[in-house]
Design a protein around this motif. Structure first.
Motif, PDB file in Angstrom:
ATOM      1  N   THR A 131       0.852  -1.063   0.066  1.00 36.35           N
ATOM      2  CA  THR A 131      -0.089  -0.097   0.002  1.00 36.35           C
ATOM      3  C   THR A 131       0.873   1.365   0.184  1.00 36.35           C
ATOM      4  N   VAL A 132       0.453   2.131  -1.075  1.00 40.24           N
ATOM      5  CA  VAL A 132       1.525   3.462  -0.980  1.00 40.24           C
ATOM      6  C   VAL A 132       0.385   4.453  -0.796  1.00 40.24           C
ATOM      7  N   LEU A 133       0.727   5.372   0.144  1.00 39.94           N
ATOM      8  CA  LEU A 133      -0.061   6.613   0.557  1.00 39.94           C
ATOM      9  C   LEU A 133       0.589   7.812   0.043  1.00 39.94           C
ATOM     10  N   CYS A 134      -0.076   8.664  -0.581  1.00 40.77           N
ATOM     11  CA  CYS A 134       0.688   9.865  -1.227  1.00 40.77           C
ATOM     12  C   CYS A 134       0.037  11.408  -0.367  1.00 40.77           C
ATOM     13  N   ALA A 135       0.788  12.217  -0.787  1.00 42.32           N
ATOM     14  CA  ALA A 135       0.541  13.303  -0.108  1.00 42.32           C
ATOM     15  C   ALA A 135      -0.760  13.948  -0.363  1.00 42.32           C
ATOM     16  N   SER A 136      -1.355  13.720  -1.598  1.00 41.52           N
ATOM     17  CA  SER A 136      -2.829  13.952  -1.880  1.00 41.52           C
ATOM     18  C   SER A 136      -3.916  13.319  -1.253  1.00 41.52           C
ATOM     19  N   GLY A 137      -3.412  12.367  -0.602  1.00 43.77           N
ATOM     20  CA  GLY A 137      -4.526  11.602  -0.055  1.00 43.77           C
ATOM     21  C   GLY A 137      -4.899  10.394  -0.687  1.00 43.77           C
ATOM     22  N   ALA A 138      -4.102  10.151  -1.811  1.00 42.93           N
ATOM     23  CA  ALA A 138      -4.515   8.873  -2.614  1.00 42.93           C
ATOM     24  C   ALA A 138      -3.994   7.651  -1.995  1.00 42.93           C
ATOM     25  N   ARG A 139      -4.293   6.628  -2.383  1.00 42.77           N
ATOM     26  CA  ARG A 139      -3.830   5.371  -1.691  1.00 42.77           C
ATOM     27  C   ARG A 139      -3.898   4.186  -3.157  1.00 42.77           C
ATOM     28  N   TYR A 140      -2.742   3.725  -3.229  1.00 44.12           N
ATOM     29  CA  TYR A 140      -2.476   2.726  -4.115  1.00 44.12           C
ATOM     30  C   TYR A 140      -2.153   1.302  -3.596  1.00 44.12           C
ATOM     31  N   VAL A 141      -2.579   0.415  -4.120  1.00 46.73           N
ATOM     32  CA  VAL A 141      -2.414  -0.930  -3.599  1.00 46.73           C
ATOM     33  C   VAL A 141      -1.865  -1.796  -4.907  1.00 46.73           C
ATOM     34  N   ALA A 142      -0.638  -2.201  -4.846  1.00 50.79           N
ATOM     35  CA  ALA A 142       0.002  -3.098  -5.843  1.00 50.79           C
ATOM     36  C   ALA A 142       0.617  -4.299  -5.357  1.00 50.79           C
ATOM     37  N   ASP A 143       0.700  -5.338  -6.095  1.00 50.78           N
ATOM     38  CA  ASP A 143       1.499  -6.388  -5.818  1.00 50.78           C
ATOM     39  C   ASP A 143       3.089  -6.411  -5.816  1.00 50.78           C
ATOM     40  N   ARG A 144       3.596  -5.631  -6.598  1.00 51.93           N
ATOM     41  CA  ARG A 144       5.054  -5.144  -6.608  1.00 51.93           C
ATOM     42  C   ARG A 144       5.196  -3.350  -6.547  1.00 51.93           C
ATOM     43  N   VAL A 145       5.909  -2.955  -5.959  1.00 52.09           N
ATOM     44  CA  VAL A 145       6.458  -1.426  -6.367  1.00 52.09           C
ATOM     45  C   VAL A 145       7.885  -1.510  -6.619  1.00 52.09           C
ATOM     46  N   ILE A 146       8.122  -0.710  -7.587  1.00 47.66           N
ATOM     47  CA  ILE A 146       9.452  -0.199  -8.051  1.00 47.66           C
ATOM     48  C   ILE A 146       9.963   1.215  -7.691  1.00 47.66           C
ATOM     49  N   LEU A 147      10.894   1.229  -6.716  1.00 49.58           N
ATOM     50  CA  LEU A 147      11.016   2.747  -6.342  1.00 49.58           C
ATOM     51  C   LEU A 147      12.133   3.290  -7.280  1.00 49.58           C
ATOM     52  N   ALA A 148      11.824   4.353  -8.101  1.00 52.50           N
ATOM     53  CA  ALA A 148      12.488   4.800  -8.891  1.00 52.50           C
ATOM     54  C   ALA A 148      12.743   6.358  -8.851  1.00 52.50           C
ATOM     55  N   ALA A 149      12.570   7.033  -7.501  1.00 58.23           N
ATOM     56  CA  ALA A 149      12.393   8.367  -7.568  1.00 58.23           C
ATOM     57  C   ALA A 149      13.595   8.844  -7.022  1.00 58.23           C
ATOM     58  N   ALA A 150      14.651   7.986  -7.205  1.00 56.72           N
ATOM     59  CA  ALA A 150      16.161   8.699  -6.991  1.00 56.72           C
ATOM     60  C   ALA A 150      16.180   9.273  -5.707  1.00 56.72           C
ATOM     61  N   TRP A 151      16.711  10.580  -5.529  1.00 55.95           N
ATOM     62  CA  TRP A 151      16.806  10.945  -4.225  1.00 55.95           C
ATOM     63  C   TRP A 151      15.643  11.121  -3.345  1.00 55.95           C
ATOM     64  N   GLY A 152      14.681  10.766  -3.815  1.00 54.45           N
ATOM     65  CA  GLY A 152      13.280  10.445  -2.742  1.00 54.45           C
ATOM     66  C   GLY A 152      13.227   9.446  -2.350  1.00 54.45           C
ATOM     67  N   VAL A 153      13.989   8.368  -2.405  1.00 53.95           N
ATOM     68  CA  VAL A 153      13.749   6.997  -2.060  1.00 53.95           C
ATOM     69  C   VAL A 153      14.158   6.696  -0.796  1.00 53.95           C
ATOM     70  N   GLY A 154      15.078   7.677  -0.286  1.00 51.33           N
ATOM     71  CA  GLY A 154      15.652   7.403   1.148  1.00 51.33           C
ATOM     72  C   GLY A 154      14.607   7.790   2.256  1.00 51.33           C
ATOM     73  N   GLU A 155      13.639   8.506   1.912  1.00 48.38           N
ATOM     74  CA  GLU A 155      12.846   8.798   3.025  1.00 48.38           C
ATOM     75  C   GLU A 155      11.401   7.681   2.759  1.00 48.38           C
ATOM     76  N   LEU A 156      11.324   7.436   1.700  1.00 46.09           N
ATOM     77  CA  LEU A 156      10.293   6.210   1.435  1.00 46.09           C
ATOM     78  C   LEU A 156      10.615   4.942   2.328  1.00 46.09           C
ATOM     79  N   VAL A 157      11.879   4.817   2.159  1.00 54.59           N
ATOM     80  CA  VAL A 157      12.526   3.151   2.970  1.00 54.59           C
ATOM     81  C   VAL A 157      12.660   3.402   4.345  1.00 54.59           C
ATOM     82  N   LYS A 158      12.821   4.457   4.968  1.00 56.84           N
ATOM     83  CA  LYS A 158      12.959   4.606   6.481  1.00 56.84           C
ATOM     84  C   LYS A 158      11.941   3.695   7.301  1.00 56.84           C
ATOM     85  N   GLY A 159      10.665   3.805   6.675  1.00 55.01           N
ATOM     86  CA  GLY A 159       9.501   3.244   7.360  1.00 55.01           C
ATOM     87  C   GLY A 159       9.689   1.697   7.197  1.00 55.01           C
TER      88      GLY A 159
END
Length: 375
Positions: free
Chosen positions: A190-218
């Motif tokens: 499950t991916v939660l977004c700044a807009s409040g949107a919510r995505y559910v996927a079988d797999r996620v690819i993190l390709a956001a370069a310098w933004g990846v660090g914050e995403l994987v801390k959790g």
């Protein structure tokens, strides 16, 4: 909400090529991107293979990792050539890269660097001034020689980015503008977004370069990701003559000419960061210093007017690419290129798609996994 097989976070060169590769295999793919135009969409189009002197100076502790990754750069340029033949043309030219020297000390540095690069499979040679005159007579009189890396090249990223996105859309990839802020991994992700949107996927690819660090801390992973704001310029069209990617053994610069005749000047001059939700700001000193150095190295372009200047983010990690699952969270695949991310982007994207689809990639990713950060 329709089921998503693969959600790609980040719509730059890595995310686009990952989405294309996965969609070709029949996967239902959605790409979300923050749309702040700070990475691939701000790129200048260099296809780097040889070690950049700038990186060696600024990040000496990471240089061994870049050196060990040189065979990956060779494969990355081949991947660009494959994409250019299939989906281009992208104005791709691969006539080599020149790293210039203005002193014998700089030539000695290039000689040592070239010896290390040959051991990794690169095609490099040292040129004295007479040899350089035959190849690039437009260089300034103070240039004493250069290293020529025949593996390097250049392309037009504006053309490439548009054509790759068109291909992704034709394959059914869906795109959304949003910023992912949290990942929750269970039987799906499950991916939660700044807009409040919510995505559910079988797999996620993190390709956001310098933004990846914050995403994987959790998810329990801490990455030394650094966002480096850099400056670029483009001139009006001039007579076509510069067929090579031009760099310097000691000074910070890249210089190349598009098919339009315009000169793109960049290579690592600083811009001003405005956080992770705005494009970096241009600094006047960087613009003036960057174009003055370009005119010094190639006097024939000194009369051309700069028609646009802009800034974007470069991402540094530890000098190596990061490809593979978050340790303990196999449904989340990270895809962060090493130094020269646009060059490595398509190879990293296709590799990430292979991993997300449980296919065997064409390159060995064991050394590139995140386990080096989770020990």
């Amino acid at each position: 909400m329709a089921k998503i097989d693969i959600l790609v976070i980040g719509g730059g060169i890595v995310g686009l090529t990952a989405a294309i590769a996965a969609a070709r295999e029949g996967a239902r793919v959605t790409v979300i991107d923050a749309a702040i135009n700070a990475g691939s969409t701000a790129n200048a189009g260099s296809l780097h293979v040889q070690m950049q002197s700038r990186f060696i100076r600024l990040y000496p502790e990471q240089a061994p990792n870049v050196e060990a990754s040189l065979p990956l750069y060779l494969e990355a340029v081949k991947e660009w050539e494959r994409l250019d033949a299939e989906l281009g043309p992208f104005e791709l030219v691969r006539k080599g890269g020149l790293m210039l020297a203005e002193s014998q000390e700089q030539m000695a540095f290039l000689e040592k660097k070239a010896a290390r690069e040959r051991q990794r499979g690169l095609t490099v040679e040292l040129l004295d001034r007479p040899a350089l005159d035959r190849l690039a007579p437009w260089l300034g009189a103070q240039i004493v020689g250069a290293e020529l890396c025949r593996d390097e090249g250049k392309l037009n990223p504006l053309v490439a980015n548009v054509k790759l996105r068109q291909r992704a859309v034709a394959l059914g990839v869906e795109f959304g503008i949003d910023r992912a802020v949290e990942l929750v991994s269970r039987s799906a992700v499950t991916v939660l977004c700044a807009s409040g949107a919510r995505y559910v996927a079988d797999r996620v690819i993190l390709a956001a370069a310098w933004g990846v660090g914050e995403l994987v801390k959790g998810l329990g992973l801490h990455l030394p990701v650094n966002a480096e704001p850099l400056h670029m310029n483009i001139t009006e069209a001039g007579a076509g003559q510069i067929n090579h990617l031009v760099q310097h053994a000691e000074r910070t610069i890249t210089l190349k000419q598009f098919g339009s005749g315009q000169i793109v000047i960049g290579g690592g001059w600083a811009a001003q960061s405005r956080g992770n939700v705005q494009v970096p700001a241009v600094l006047a000193d960087s613009m003036l210093g960057n174009v003055a150095l370009a005119a010094r190295l190639v006097p024939a372009i000194g009369h051309l007017r700069v028609i646009r200047t802009w800034a974007g983010m470069n991402t540094t990690l530890d000098g190596m690419s990061l490809l593979g699952a978050v340790p303990g969270v196999e449904r989340v695949i990270m895809a962060i290129p090493g130094d020269a991310g646009y060059t490595l982007g398509p190879l990293c994207g296709r590799t990430a798609a292979c991993l997300a689809l449980a296919h065997t990639p064409s390159i060995d990713v064991e050394r590139l996994s995140a386990r080096r950060f989770s020990a």
